[in-house]
Design an enzyme around this catalytic site. Sequence first.
Site, PDB file in Angstrom:
ATOM      1  N   SER A 206       0.821  -1.209   0.000  1.00 54.55           N
ATOM      2  CA  SER A 206       0.000   0.000   0.000  1.00 54.55           C
ATOM      3  C   SER A 206       0.852   1.255   0.000  1.00 54.55           C
ATOM      4  CB  SER A 206      -0.926  -0.007   1.217  1.00 54.55           C
ATOM      5  OG  SER A 206      -1.830  -1.081   1.152  1.00 54.55           O
TER       6      SER A 206
ATOM      7  N   SER B 101     -15.132   0.951  -1.644  1.00 57.74           N
ATOM      8  CA  SER B 101     -13.667   0.942  -1.535  1.00 57.74           C
ATOM      9  C   SER B 101     -13.156   2.326  -1.154  1.00 57.74           C
ATOM     10  CB  SER B 101     -13.024   0.518  -2.854  1.00 57.74           C
ATOM     11  OG  SER B 101     -11.617   0.598  -2.778  1.00 57.74           O
TER      12      SER B 101
ATOM     13  N   GLU C  89      -8.575  -6.539   5.204  1.00 57.71           N
ATOM     14  CA  GLU C  89      -7.625  -7.447   4.570  1.00 57.71           C
ATOM     15  C   GLU C  89      -7.138  -8.533   5.514  1.00 57.71           C
ATOM     16  OE1 GLU C  89      -4.935  -3.715   5.255  1.00 57.71           O
ATOM     17  OE2 GLU C  89      -7.081  -4.168   5.137  1.00 57.71           O
TER      18      GLU C  89
ATOM     19  N   HIS D 199     -13.582  -7.868  -3.480  1.00 63.16           N
ATOM     20  CA  HIS D 199     -12.117  -7.835  -3.532  1.00 63.16           C
ATOM     21  C   HIS D 199     -11.611  -8.810  -4.594  1.00 63.16           C
ATOM     22  CE1 HIS D 199     -10.900  -5.621   0.413  1.00 63.16           C
ATOM     23  NE2 HIS D 199     -11.885  -5.017  -0.222  1.00 63.16           N
TER      24      HIS D 199
ATOM     25  N   ARG E  63      -4.614 -13.545  -0.250  1.00 65.88           N
ATOM     26  CA  ARG E  63      -4.960 -13.697   1.160  1.00 65.88           C
ATOM     27  C   ARG E  63      -5.530 -15.092   1.456  1.00 65.88           C
ATOM     28  NH1 ARG E  63      -1.824  -9.766   2.919  1.00 65.88           N
ATOM     29  NH2 ARG E  63      -2.454  -7.715   2.190  1.00 65.88           N
TER      30      ARG E  63
END
Length: 432
Positions: free
Chosen positions: A26, A168, A312, A339, A384
């Site tokens: 990020s 988002s 997340e 996502h 993930r």
Amino acid sequence: MPSPDWTCPAAEGPVDATVELPGSKSLTNRFLVLAARAGGLSRLRAPLRSRDTLLMAQALRSLGVGVEDVDADDWLVTPGSTGGDSTIDCGLAGTVMRFVPPLAALARDDVAFDGDPHARTRPMGPALEALRALGVDVRDEDRGTLPFVIRGSGVVRGGEVTLDASASSQFVSALLLSGAHYEQGVTISHQGAPVPSQPHIAMTVEALRDAGADVDDTETDVWRVEPGPLNPLDVQVEPDLSNAAPFLAAALVTHGRVHVPGWPQHTTQAGDDIRDILDEMGADVVLARDGLTVSAADGFTGVDLDLHDASELTPVVAALAALADGPTVIRGVAHIRGHETDRLAALARELGALGAEVSETDDGLRIVPRPLSPGRFSTYADHRMVMAGAVLGLAVPGLVIEDPGTVAKTLPTFTDLWSGMLHERSAQGRTA
């Protein structure tokens, strides 16, 4: 192409390891976008190199920006702009498909955007409508998704815009990151359900201020960036704290200890919430000057969590929940259905297939631990999900994870780090 399946290693005893993690995705991608039109040469120290960040670097190169490797670990970014048509591959990276279009609007010709098949299902409509409201010519055939074309004219009027960012927080960050280059700057007002992952907007605001931007975020759900030049950056990229979550979770599952060096004392990364989550589940969590250490001597409990601001972490927390001593409720994460995959449906399906009792709620999951049996854990091209499967595999010998290579999106070395963590424990056990 999908990568070969991975029979993830089970723990043979308590883990006792130090795990050094690469930089935050990020932060890396925010710094890259800010450096792309800064007032001089920028240096990003120890940025993450993963599929998402390499796609971002290539996207900026397509816009005439120089991104060069130096001194093995760093990137030098030379600002620039393009005058010719270009095409940008977004892969499955939300930061690329959302952060780059507002920057591409400053180019002088057409910039086409497309990505992986699933990327074409990820929401983009509010972001594209906001660009239109700010004076940008966007061609998307009214789909509100990839593919689309930004018809750049070299300038963007900017000004005030209202959008719904409930799907988002990246919709807000995207406009903020380029807004200082617009003639009137940009003022963004959110109208809709609460914005998820608010720490990511705080991260964007802090990064902008690091570059000298004048940002006002004092009013709830309103953000203002004044027009003006940005300063070059010279920044050390923090370790990715969300990527740390599965390694720290291993301490609970194995009743062991994991140390992550370089954990920041102050951060805007939402992944920092893992400290409080693991503490609530029963771990011993210590943040010191040399990093973060998580240890656990006994079992761990289920919890009732609102992960709206750190969504997340949901897959790893869900994996822990399936192994806990009691039920867990995860709330506030309805938006993760949009996502990399529908994460709620994927987790319910895969955990349920192994034997856990899982039900989807309107905004999350309810997980009741049950004895788990090994099987094939599908990952849906979602990094993930690979991490969640690895956590489960510690306690479920023989668990096979489909397409582990998809973790290259944010942590290409994940399986090596995972095996190294377990090997470090084994080596210590042999010499003890």
